[in-house]
Design a protein around this motif. Structure first.
Motif, PDB file in Angstrom:
ATOM      1  N   VAL A  95      78.236 -44.034 -64.112  1.00  0.00           N
ATOM      2  CA  VAL A  95      78.617 -44.257 -65.511  1.00  0.00           C
ATOM      3  C   VAL A  95      77.911 -45.394 -66.182  1.00  0.00           C
ATOM      4  N   VAL A  96      77.907 -46.634 -65.452  1.00  0.00           N
ATOM      5  CA  VAL A  96      77.326 -47.666 -66.167  1.00  0.00           C
ATOM      6  C   VAL A  96      75.873 -47.486 -66.520  1.00  0.00           C
ATOM      7  N   VAL A  97      75.180 -46.919 -65.901  1.00  0.00           N
ATOM      8  CA  VAL A  97      73.732 -46.724 -66.108  1.00  0.00           C
ATOM      9  C   VAL A  97      73.574 -45.764 -67.135  1.00  0.00           C
ATOM     10  N   ALA A  98      74.454 -44.600 -67.303  1.00  0.00           N
ATOM     11  CA  ALA A  98      74.497 -43.571 -68.188  1.00  0.00           C
ATOM     12  C   ALA A  98      74.682 -44.108 -69.455  1.00  0.00           C
ATOM     13  N   TRP A  99      75.703 -45.134 -69.691  1.00  0.00           N
ATOM     14  CA  TRP A  99      75.962 -45.765 -71.097  1.00  0.00           C
ATOM     15  C   TRP A  99      74.749 -46.821 -71.554  1.00  0.00           C
ATOM     16  N   ILE A 100      74.173 -47.423 -70.365  1.00  0.00           N
ATOM     17  CA  ILE A 100      73.038 -48.550 -70.718  1.00  0.00           C
ATOM     18  C   ILE A 100      71.974 -47.504 -71.363  1.00  0.00           C
ATOM     19  N   LEU A 101      71.446 -46.515 -70.756  1.00  0.00           N
ATOM     20  CA  LEU A 101      70.501 -45.748 -71.190  1.00  0.00           C
ATOM     21  C   LEU A 101      70.658 -45.112 -72.590  1.00  0.00           C
ATOM     22  N   SER A 102      72.048 -44.568 -72.730  1.00  0.00           N
ATOM     23  CA  SER A 102      72.429 -43.948 -73.998  1.00  0.00           C
ATOM     24  C   SER A 102      72.259 -44.979 -75.072  1.00  0.00           C
ATOM     25  N   GLY A 103      72.927 -46.172 -74.902  1.00  0.00           N
ATOM     26  CA  GLY A 103      72.900 -47.206 -75.689  1.00  0.00           C
ATOM     27  C   GLY A 103      71.425 -47.641 -76.235  1.00  0.00           C
ATOM     28  N   LEU A 104      70.581 -47.689 -75.150  1.00  0.00           N
ATOM     29  CA  LEU A 104      69.175 -47.952 -75.654  1.00  0.00           C
ATOM     30  C   LEU A 104      68.432 -46.714 -76.546  1.00  0.00           C
ATOM     31  N   SER A 105      68.941 -45.701 -76.308  1.00  0.00           N
ATOM     32  CA  SER A 105      68.403 -44.319 -77.044  1.00  0.00           C
ATOM     33  C   SER A 105      69.065 -44.439 -78.257  1.00  0.00           C
ATOM     34  N   ILE A 106      70.206 -44.742 -78.496  1.00  0.00           N
ATOM     35  CA  ILE A 106      70.976 -44.624 -79.824  1.00  0.00           C
ATOM     36  C   ILE A 106      70.289 -45.896 -80.540  1.00  0.00           C
ATOM     37  N   TYR A 107      69.886 -47.110 -80.020  1.00  0.00           N
ATOM     38  CA  TYR A 107      69.318 -48.210 -80.912  1.00  0.00           C
ATOM     39  C   TYR A 107      68.077 -47.714 -81.162  1.00  0.00           C
ATOM     40  N   THR A 108      67.180 -47.083 -80.445  1.00  0.00           N
ATOM     41  CA  THR A 108      65.938 -46.444 -80.754  1.00  0.00           C
ATOM     42  C   THR A 108      65.991 -45.433 -82.020  1.00  0.00           C
ATOM     43  N   ALA A 109      66.995 -44.648 -81.958  1.00  0.00           N
ATOM     44  CA  ALA A 109      67.414 -43.803 -83.043  1.00  0.00           C
ATOM     45  C   ALA A 109      67.542 -44.663 -84.279  1.00  0.00           C
ATOM     46  N   ILE A 110      68.469 -45.793 -84.208  1.00  0.00           N
ATOM     47  CA  ILE A 110      68.534 -46.599 -85.167  1.00  0.00           C
ATOM     48  C   ILE A 110      67.532 -47.216 -85.838  1.00  0.00           C
ATOM     49  N   GLN A 111      66.484 -47.520 -85.150  1.00  0.00           N
ATOM     50  CA  GLN A 111      65.235 -48.203 -85.502  1.00  0.00           C
ATOM     51  C   GLN A 111      64.306 -47.180 -86.257  1.00  0.00           C
ATOM     52  N   PHE A 112      64.293 -46.007 -85.647  1.00  0.00           N
ATOM     53  CA  PHE A 112      63.458 -45.039 -86.518  1.00  0.00           C
ATOM     54  C   PHE A 112      64.003 -44.669 -87.753  1.00  0.00           C
ATOM     55  N   LEU A 113      65.620 -44.657 -87.694  1.00  0.00           N
ATOM     56  CA  LEU A 113      66.133 -44.413 -89.072  1.00  0.00           C
ATOM     57  C   LEU A 113      65.683 -45.590 -90.209  1.00  0.00           C
ATOM     58  N   GLY A 114      65.781 -46.946 -89.542  1.00  0.00           N
ATOM     59  CA  GLY A 114      65.540 -48.093 -90.526  1.00  0.00           C
ATOM     60  C   GLY A 114      63.895 -47.898 -90.925  1.00  0.00           C
ATOM     61  N   PHE A 115      63.125 -47.455 -90.103  1.00  0.00           N
ATOM     62  CA  PHE A 115      61.548 -47.522 -90.420  1.00  0.00           C
ATOM     63  C   PHE A 115      61.540 -46.324 -91.631  1.00  0.00           C
ATOM     64  N   ALA A 116      62.097 -45.176 -91.413  1.00  0.00           N
ATOM     65  CA  ALA A 116      61.995 -44.073 -92.279  1.00  0.00           C
ATOM     66  C   ALA A 116      62.385 -44.562 -93.890  1.00  0.00           C
ATOM     67  N   LYS A 117      63.633 -45.144 -93.669  1.00  0.00           N
ATOM     68  CA  LYS A 117      64.300 -45.422 -95.041  1.00  0.00           C
ATOM     69  C   LYS A 117      63.316 -46.672 -95.627  1.00  0.00           C
ATOM     70  N   SER A 118      62.570 -47.337 -94.927  1.00  0.00           N
ATOM     71  CA  SER A 118      61.828 -48.606 -95.583  1.00  0.00           C
ATOM     72  C   SER A 118      60.853 -48.050 -96.143  1.00  0.00           C
ATOM     73  N   LEU A 119      60.361 -47.083 -95.952  1.00  0.00           N
ATOM     74  CA  LEU A 119      59.170 -46.365 -96.731  1.00  0.00           C
ATOM     75  C   LEU A 119      59.311 -46.208 -98.160  1.00  0.00           C
ATOM     76  N   SER A 120      60.392 -45.967 -98.466  1.00  0.00           N
ATOM     77  CA  SER A 120      60.558 -45.478-100.046  1.00  0.00           C
ATOM     78  C   SER A 120      61.166 -47.066-100.461  1.00  0.00           C
ATOM     79  N   LYS A 121      61.436 -48.082 -99.886  1.00  0.00           N
ATOM     80  CA  LYS A 121      61.674 -49.354-100.348  1.00  0.00           C
ATOM     81  C   LYS A 121      60.877 -50.449-100.599  1.00  0.00           C
ATOM     82  N   ARG A 122      59.854 -50.121 -99.988  1.00  0.00           N
ATOM     83  CA  ARG A 122      58.550 -50.847 -99.971  1.00  0.00           C
ATOM     84  C   ARG A 122      57.290 -50.361-100.542  1.00  0.00           C
TER      85      ARG A 122
END
Length: 344
Positions: free
Chosen positions: A211-238
């Motif tokens: 369970v611990v490994v599952a949540w750690i990897l899921s957390g990393l994946s979610i953070y990666t998705a958040i990064q991609f969202l920030g990258f995509a949104k920044s295109l129109s702002k800069r």
């Protein structure tokens, strides 16, 4: 000569606390520590307060940010954790549990206050919307060590563009978008969707094993998705912009460069592939996944700054512009002004 003096002073600023840490390590490994008393408390105070204070007194009038005192405290904490006997680490644990988190929060508050103040000053001076990421980087370089400033600014910008700044940005007369007729936002959206689906499936699979490994990897994946969202949104702002003396190329928070007008040789409207050369690059870090319709030729090397502060030299750069003809006309109109003082 001045540069040599600055380097020598920086060496002294670093060697002095390191020498004190060395003396404390020798003391911690000596038999004196086994004689009891308050020696453990005294060493803890020296590691966490005395040495950082000496370091602060050395750097307070130099170009080194005062906030580097915190990493010096962390170094003292790590040294004490490793060399002090466990029974003498009571005060180190108290510092780690109560004081260090407070210091981290105060630094974060200081950064936020400095950024807000810098943005307000920028607005007053320029009379238009400031570029948040540039302001954030400048502020972080004033407060944090050089190696930490750019990564910290990038992480904050990801959250800011992904979740806070949803307001539309109107382009100024000298600004140009590059995301409206590009497939990059859709590509980022597809990547986020794929990460979400794979994270859900992988989490269910790994949860049966650990369970611990599952949540750690899921957390990393979610953070990666958040990064991609920030990258995509920044295109129109800069947007890409033409200033009075230079051309500023931006690709969200993923890459950027500023090219002085005298360095620009020609502007070519072309989709032809760039020749394989170490000085030929695309503004977009996605490479061949995104086509370009403008190629800018320079007469001298320039520097392209990438994610987390990475750097690479270029003399020819390809980029996508939503309105390439309008961009070329305005840039060519601005280029002759590099030889006079007329405003853009």
């Amino acid at each position: 000569m001045k540069k040599a003096i600055t380097i020598n002073r920086n060496v002294v600023n670093l060697l002095a606390p390191l020498s004190l840490f060395g003396l404390l390590i020798v003391l911690m490994k000596s038999p004196l520590l086994n004689q009891g008393g308050n020696l453990g408390l005294a060493i803890s105070i020296d590691l966490l307060i005395t040495v950082p204070l000496v370091y602060y007194l050395l750097i307070r009038k130099s170009s080194i940010p005062n906030t580097t005192v915190v990493p010096m405290m962390v170094v003292g904490l790590l040294i004490g954790t490793y060399f002090l006997p466990v029974e003498d680490q009571v005060y180190l644990e108290l510092f780690k549990t109560w004081t260090l988190p407070v210091i981290e929060v105060l630094i974060l508050i200081l950064v936020v206050v400095k950024v807000r103040k810098a943005i307000k000053t920028f607005k007053d001076q320029r009379g238009n919307a400031p570029d948040f990421y540039s302001t954030l980087k400048n502020t972080c370089h004033q407060l944090l060590p050089k190696q930490l400033a750019w990564p910290f600014a990038t992480e904050v910008a990801v959250i800011y563009y992904g979740f806070i700044n949803w307001k539309g940005r109107e382009l100024q007369e000298n600004e140009f978008s590059y995301h409206k007729r590009s497939g990059t936002p859709a590509l980022f959206g597809a990547l986020i969707f794929i990460i979400a689906m794979e994270t859900f499936a992988l989490h269910l699979l790994l949860e049966r094993w650990n369970v611990v490994v599952a949540w750690i990897l899921s957390g990393l994946s979610i953070y990666t998705a958040i990064q991609f969202l920030g990258f995509a949104k920044s295109l129109s702002k800069r947007p890409i912009s033409i200033t009075q003396h230079s051309l500023i190329l931006r690709y969200g928070i993923l890459s950027e460069t500023e090219i002085p007008f005298p360095d620009i040789d020609t502007i070519e409207l072309s989709r032809k592939p760039l020749e394989k050369d170490k000085l030929n690059h695309k503004l977009s870090p996605l490479g061949e996944l995104e086509s370009h319709n403008v190629i800018i030729h320079l007469n001298s090397d320039n520097e392209l700054r990438g994610l987390y502060g990475s750097r690479k030299k270029f003399r020819k750069i390809g980029l996508h512009i939503d309105q390439p003809k309008d961009f070329k006309e305005k840039l060519e109109y601005a280029l002759p002004q590099r030889t006079d003082d007329h405003a853009f």
